[in-house]
Structures are given as structure tokens and as C-alpha cells.
Write an enzyme that holds these catalytic residues in place. Structure first.
Site, PDB file in Angstrom:
ATOM      1  N   MET A  30       2.447 122.894   6.558  1.00 12.83           N
ATOM      2  CA  MET A  30       3.341 124.058   6.588  1.00 12.83           C
ATOM      3  C   MET A  30       4.577 123.804   5.716  1.00 12.83           C
ATOM      4  O   MET A  30       5.580 124.497   5.831  1.00 12.83           O
ATOM      5  CB  MET A  30       3.759 124.376   8.024  1.00 12.83           C
ATOM      6  CG  MET A  30       2.560 124.715   8.916  1.00 12.83           C
ATOM      7  SD  MET A  30       2.975 125.705  10.353  1.00 12.83           S
ATOM      8  CE  MET A  30       4.124 124.637  11.182  1.00 12.83           C
ATOM      9  N   HIS A  34       8.142 115.746   4.077  1.00 14.07           N
ATOM     10  CA  HIS A  34       8.842 114.485   4.308  1.00 14.07           C
ATOM     11  C   HIS A  34       7.834 113.366   4.038  1.00 14.07           C
ATOM     12  O   HIS A  34       6.670 113.640   3.680  1.00 14.07           O
ATOM     13  CB  HIS A  34       9.415 114.427   5.735  1.00 14.07           C
ATOM     14  CG  HIS A  34       8.413 114.770   6.794  1.00 14.07           C
ATOM     15  ND1 HIS A  34       7.318 113.979   7.060  1.00 14.07           N
ATOM     16  CD2 HIS A  34       8.312 115.839   7.630  1.00 14.07           C
ATOM     17  CE1 HIS A  34       6.618 114.522   8.041  1.00 14.07           C
ATOM     18  NE2 HIS A  34       7.181 115.664   8.394  1.00 14.07           N
ATOM     19  N   HIS A  37       4.182 113.691   5.339  1.00 13.81           N
ATOM     20  CA  HIS A  37       3.264 114.503   4.532  1.00 13.81           C
ATOM     21  C   HIS A  37       2.824 113.732   3.276  1.00 13.81           C
ATOM     22  O   HIS A  37       1.659 113.770   2.895  1.00 13.81           O
ATOM     23  CB  HIS A  37       3.958 115.789   4.069  1.00 13.81           C
ATOM     24  CG  HIS A  37       4.353 116.720   5.165  1.00 13.81           C
ATOM     25  ND1 HIS A  37       5.666 116.973   5.487  1.00 13.81           N
ATOM     26  CD2 HIS A  37       3.613 117.495   5.999  1.00 13.81           C
ATOM     27  CE1 HIS A  37       5.721 117.843   6.475  1.00 13.81           C
ATOM     28  NE2 HIS A  37       4.496 118.182   6.811  1.00 13.81           N
ATOM     29  N   GLY A 147      -2.440 114.358  10.549  1.00 12.15           N
ATOM     30  CA  GLY A 147      -1.614 113.291  11.098  1.00 12.15           C
ATOM     31  C   GLY A 147      -1.822 113.104  12.598  1.00 12.15           C
ATOM     32  O   GLY A 147      -2.002 114.066  13.335  1.00 12.15           O
TER      33      GLY A 147
HETATM   34  P1  AMP Z   1       3.013 120.249   9.390  1.00 17.24           P
HETATM   35  O1  AMP Z   1       3.473 120.615   8.013  1.00 17.24           O
HETATM   36  O2  AMP Z   1       4.100 119.837  10.304  1.00 17.24           O
HETATM   37  O3  AMP Z   1       2.046 121.252   9.961  1.00 17.24           O
HETATM   38  O4  AMP Z   1       2.150 118.923   9.200  1.00 17.24           O
HETATM   39  C1  AMP Z   1       1.106 118.840   8.262  1.00 17.24           C
HETATM   40  C2  AMP Z   1       0.307 117.589   8.540  1.00 17.24           C
HETATM   41  O5  AMP Z   1       1.163 116.464   8.441  1.00 17.24           O
HETATM   42  C3  AMP Z   1      -0.285 117.564   9.956  1.00 17.24           C
HETATM   43  O6  AMP Z   1      -1.590 117.008   9.899  1.00 17.24           O
HETATM   44  C4  AMP Z   1       0.657 116.667  10.702  1.00 17.24           C
HETATM   45  O7  AMP Z   1       0.064 115.998  11.793  1.00 17.24           O
HETATM   46  C5  AMP Z   1       1.045 115.687   9.615  1.00 17.24           C
HETATM   47  N1  AMP Z   1       2.314 115.046   9.929  1.00 17.24           N
HETATM   48  C6  AMP Z   1       3.514 115.637  10.148  1.00 17.24           C
HETATM   49  N2  AMP Z   1       4.458 114.721  10.444  1.00 17.24           N
HETATM   50  C7  AMP Z   1       3.830 113.512  10.423  1.00 17.24           C
HETATM   51  C8  AMP Z   1       4.237 112.178  10.654  1.00 17.24           C
HETATM   52  N3  AMP Z   1       5.484 111.877  10.983  1.00 17.24           N
HETATM   53  N4  AMP Z   1       3.316 111.212  10.560  1.00 17.24           N
HETATM   54  C9  AMP Z   1       2.039 111.486  10.242  1.00 17.24           C
HETATM   55  N5  AMP Z   1       1.579 112.720  10.020  1.00 17.24           N
HETATM   56  C10 AMP Z   1       2.459 113.726  10.099  1.00 17.24           C
END
Ligand code: AMP
Length: 282
Positions: A30, A34, A37, A147
Site C-alpha cells: 500500500m 520503509h 518493504h 511480510g
Molecule cells: P503494507 O504496505 O503495509 O500493506 O505492506 C506491504 C507488505 O510489506 C506486506 O506483505 C507486509 O507484511 C510487509 N511489511 C510491512 N512492514 C513490514 C516489516 N516491518 N517487516 C516485514 N514486512 C513488512
């Protein structure tokens, strides 16, 4: 790096690459990237010929009183970061492209979505599985990386791909943390300095619980009570759940074993944060 906005362009690109025998690994996101990602993108690059990163803030997975409108965004910076990780395509469709007039289909994984975050966020996982199914069909990856930070999401996606015979390998990536232990999250940008400090209680309670387990304490209810005491000592922190669950079924474990995960969700001020960790690390 290409920036593609439509499903048709994305699928045409993937068909071309797949027909040449080149493999695609998808990293669904999304945005507001950081280091967590970026690590997923690097893992993806090590697994396939091409990395496709999708960026879509999916309204279907947000509840009515959640942070859809205020969700942090920085498209220009995100493009730059994907390019620097060697991503081949950033797929960034808009809402109309993903949910055009007349859209009415949902993908539901049943049991795995009812505990933990599913209890507090009804409709969240149906939004996740529906959008991820669409992304899988549009991007046609051989592999997709998620993640472990969103542990339940990873378990639900694994179940969905297995149940629906999707020929896509799902890879989990370990949680990426700040030097002091806070799990990286786009939502950490909401925290004030004081809240940022209080948010450390998530990681600290995982570590404290591991220490108890190392000392031989295995009774989940007692361990959970201990964690609640740590979390409640911070006035800015409100507990949503503290659970010790099996890593595959996500059902409660009465006693801790090698397959037990501690999963936590709290609100720090107005910001909802989650974290998790295995209790016995081999
Ligand atoms: P999001 O943009 O928050 O939907 O996350 C996108 C992907 O990055 C998802 O698969 C999350 O689980 C992964 N993700 C987000 N933060 C972390 C983190 N700190 N460590 C590992 N994976 C992460």
C-alpha cells in the site's frame, strides 16, 4: 522501471515476459515505503527474473472508522525507491481500475480470518484476499512475497492460494525492525515522540515473554497475563488483543511449544499497531 496504471497493460507485460520464460515475483503493498518493504523487494529480486511491486491503498480492507483517507502516501518517493531496488514494474492502479462499476465479487477465507485482527476488523481480510486474488490474476507472478509482520494475512494468503489451486508460491519475509526493536510500519509515521517510545512495549513484551518461556514457563494464560501487565503500564497504550496461537491454524495454544506465536495488537493513542514473534526460537 515502468509505471503501469491499467490491468490490461500490466497483464500484457506479464504475458510477454512469461512467454519468454522469465519469472515474475510480485510484492503487493500500500506504499509509503520503509526498509521493511525494500527488504521484501530485495528478497523478490533474489527469487525471480523480474520484480513487480503493486501499490494500491485498497479501500475494501479498511473499516468505516479506519484511516483510509489519512493513510500516508508519497508516490514520487515510492517510485524512486522501487527503481533503486531494481524493480521492473510499479503497478499502481486507481480505484476505478480495480473496482469498476458493477464490481461485486469477494474471496473469503473462513476460519483463519475469525480470530486476532479478524475479530476487531470485520471485513478486513475479505478485502485483502479479494484484492490479492485480483493482483495475482492481473500480474500472473510465479512467486509472491508477504511480510511476517502481518502474520495472519500471510497465513490467510497461503490458505487461499492452496484452497483455490493458485499456482503461485508464497514466500514469507521476517519482520524488519528499527534498531530499538519497533517493527517498521507505514503507520509509525502517525506516532508522536512520546507514542513512539510507548510503542516499544510491543517488542519488549515479545522479548519478555520469550525470556519467561526460556525459564520454563509454558502456560499460555499466565504468560498472557504477564504481557498484559507490561502493556497496561503505559497510559497511552490500549490493548486490542494478546494471544498465543499455533503458527498454522492460528488457534489458541494452551501451552507454548515450538509452533507457538505470540500475536499482539494495541492502540497507541489513535494508531493501531501489531507485532508478533515465535516464542521458541531454534
Ligand atoms: P503494507 O504496505 O503495509 O500493506 O505492506 C506491504 C507488505 O510489506 C506486506 O506483505 C507486509 O507484511 C510487509 N511489511 C510491512 N512492514 C513490514 C516489516 N516491518 N517487516 C516485514 N514486512 C513488512
Amino acid at each position: 522501471m515502468k509505471i503501469l496504471r491499467t490491468a490490461a497493460e500490466m497483464t500484457a507485460w506479464s504475458n510477454q515476459e512469461n512467454s519468454q520464460g522469465r519469472t515474475i515475483c510480485l510484492v503487493p503493498t500500500m506504499g509509503f515505503f520503509h526498509e521493511g518493504h525494500l527488504s521484501l523487494m530485495r528478497m523478490a529480486a533474489s527469487l525471480a527474473d523480474h520484480v513487480v511491486v503493486s501499490l494500491f491503498v485498497n479501500p475494501m480492507q479498511f473499516g468505516p472508522n479506519e484511516d483510509l483517507e489519512g493513510y500516508p502516501r508519497d508516490f514520487a518517493r515510492d517510485c524512486d525507491l522501487v527503481e533503486r531496488q531494481g524493480g521492473a514494474v510499479l503497478f499502481a492502479p486507481d480505484h476505478e481500475e480495480m473496482y469498476p462499476e458493477g464490481f461485486q465479487t469477494q474471496v473469503l477465507v473462513r476460519k483463519l480470518t475469525s480470530p486476532l485482527c479478524g475479530r476487531k476488523r470485520p471485513g478486513h481480510f475479505v478485502g485483502v484476499t479479494t484484492v490479492v486474488s485480483k493482483l495475482f490474476h492481473i500480474v500472473k507472478p510465479r512467486i509472491a512475497v508477504f511480510g511476517e509482520k502481518d502474520y495472519q494475512q500471510l497465513a490467510v494468503i497461503r490458505r487461499m492460494t492452496q484452497d483455490l489451486n493458485m499456482d503461485i508460491e508464497i514466500k514469507g519475509h521476517p519482520i524488519v525492525r528499527e534498531p530499538d526493536g519497533l517493527a517498521m510500519s507505514s503507520r509509525n509515521s502517525y506516532l508522536s515522540a512520546g507514542e513512539r517510545q510507548a510503542a516499544l512495549c510491543l517488542y519488549k513484551s515479545i522479548e519478555a515473554c520469550r525470556e519467561q518461556v526460556r525459564k520454563g514457563k509454558r502456560d499460555s494464560l499466565r504468560l498472557i497475563d504477564g504481557i498484559k501487565i507490561i502493556l497496561q503500564s503505559h497510559p497511552a497504550v490500549a490493548i486490542e488483543y494478546v494471544a498465543i496461537v499455533d503458527e498454522i491454524t492460528l488457534t489458541d495454544c494452551a501451552t507454548v511449544d515450538r509452533h507457538s506465536i505470540l500475536a499482539l495488537a494495541v492502540k497507541v493513542g489513535k494508531t493501531r499497531l501489531i507485532d508478533n514473534g515465535k516464542l521458541i526460537i531454534e
